[in-house]
Design a protein around this motif. Sequence first.
Motif, PDB file in Angstrom:
ATOM      1  N   GLU A 110      -3.364   8.051 -10.916  1.00  7.97           N
ATOM      2  CA  GLU A 110      -4.130   7.508  -9.796  1.00  7.97           C
ATOM      3  C   GLU A 110      -4.581   6.070 -10.016  1.00  7.97           C
ATOM      4  O   GLU A 110      -4.988   5.391  -9.082  1.00  7.97           O
ATOM      5  CB  GLU A 110      -5.362   8.387  -9.524  1.00  7.97           C
ATOM      6  N   TRP A 129       1.156   3.919  -3.090  1.00  7.25           N
ATOM      7  CA  TRP A 129       0.820   5.330  -2.879  1.00  7.25           C
ATOM      8  C   TRP A 129       1.945   6.238  -3.391  1.00  7.25           C
ATOM      9  O   TRP A 129       1.700   7.234  -4.082  1.00  7.25           O
ATOM     10  CB  TRP A 129       0.577   5.600  -1.396  1.00  7.25           C
ATOM     11  N   ASP A 185       1.848   8.762  -6.584  1.00  8.29           N
ATOM     12  CA  ASP A 185       2.175  10.163  -6.342  1.00  8.29           C
ATOM     13  C   ASP A 185       3.290  10.641  -7.268  1.00  8.29           C
ATOM     14  O   ASP A 185       3.256  11.763  -7.774  1.00  8.29           O
ATOM     15  CB  ASP A 185       2.587  10.345  -4.881  1.00  8.29           C
ATOM     16  N   LYS A 221       0.833  -1.209   0.000  1.00  8.86           N
ATOM     17  CA  LYS A 221       0.000   0.000   0.000  1.00  8.86           C
ATOM     18  C   LYS A 221       0.866   1.257   0.000  1.00  8.86           C
ATOM     19  O   LYS A 221       0.593   2.217  -0.737  1.00  8.86           O
ATOM     20  CB  LYS A 221      -0.923  -0.001   1.225  1.00  8.86           C
TER      21      LYS A 221
END
Length: 355
Positions: free
Chosen positions: A138, A129, A133, A125
Motif C-alpha cells: 500500500e 492503484w 494492488d 493515479k
Amino acid sequence: MASEDVKPSESAVSTIVNLAEEAKMAREGVVKAPNLALLSVCKSLVAGGVAGGVSRTAVAPLERLKILLQVQNPHNIKYNGTIQGLKYIWRSEGFRGLFKGNGTNCARIVPNSAVKFFSYEQASKGILWLYRDQTGNEDAQLTPILRLGAGACAGIIAMSATYPMDMVRGRITVQTENSPFQYRGMFHALSTVLREEGPRALYKGWLPSVIGVVPYVGLNFAVYESLKDWLIKSRPFGLVQDTDLSVTTRLACGAAAGTVGQTVAYPLDVIRRRMQMGGWSHAASVVSGDGISKAPLEYTGMIDAFRKTVRHEGFGALYKGLVPNSVKVVPSIALAFVTYEMVKDVLGVEIRISD
C-alpha cells in the motif's frame, strides 16, 4: 402495526446520521465532497492550459524556424541556421513574422496541455492503484518506468484530441509573403483542408506523431518527476529547502526532461511535418522552392516518408531544425512544468465545507 410504524422513522434517523457523518468526514478531509473533486479537475485543466500557452508563446520564433527548416526545399535553401534564419524572417516578414502561426499554436496547445497534464495525473493515479494492488504494498510509489507509461498515455490522448489543429498550424507556420495561397486563420485552414483534401487529410502524420509522443512526453514526465524525487530524497548540494524545490531547480529538472525527450523523438517530428505538407496544392514557397525544384511532397506512409527523406537528403535531414528546437525545448518544457505547478499552487486554496 406499531412495529411497522417505527421502521420509517428509524430509516429517516439513520439517513440523517449517515449524512452528518459524511459531512464530518468531508470537513476533516477524509473524503472529497463532489464539488471539491470537480474543483480539482478544473484547477488541473486551467493550470495545464496556462502552462502550455505561456511556454509556447515564449519560444514561438524558434518554433516557427524549426518547422521552416524541417520542410524547406533542399534545392532552394532559405534558412541556413538559427541566427541566420531568425534574421531572415525578421528582414523579410518583420516582427509579426516571428510569431506567425502562434495564435493557432496557442489555440491548439492550451487544450492540448490542459488535457495532457490532467491525463497524466489521472493515469498516474490509475497505474499506481494497479501497481499497489498487484504488489500488495500500500506504500508503493511510481517507478520511472510506470511514470513513462503514464506520460505516454497522457501524450497520446492529448495529441489525438487536438491533432487537426496541429496539422493546420504547421501549414500556417510555413506560409510566407510569397506563398501562392494564404490561409487566413485556423478555421479557414481547417475548412479549406477539409473541402479540398477530405477529412483524412486532417490526420496526416498522425502515426509518427503517436509513435513519437510515447518517448517524448513519456520521457518528459518520467525524467522530470524522477529527478524531483531523487533531489528531495538525496538532498544534494543543498538544493532542497523544507522538502520542496526552488523554482530554479524545477526549471533545471524541466530542462533536462525536455532535452532527453526531444533528442529521442526528433526524427519522427520531422517526418510528421513533411507528411502534413503532402497533398497541399498551394504549397508555400519554402516547401515548393518558388517553383525552382519541387521537393517530393507525396508520401504513401510513414516508412515511405523516412525512405524518401534519407534517400534524397541523407540521414542528417531527419535532424533538420534540431538546433533551434533544442534551444526552444529547454525553456519551453521547463516553463511548462514550473508554470503548471505555480498556477496549481495559486488556485490550490483549500475549500472547506462550512460548519
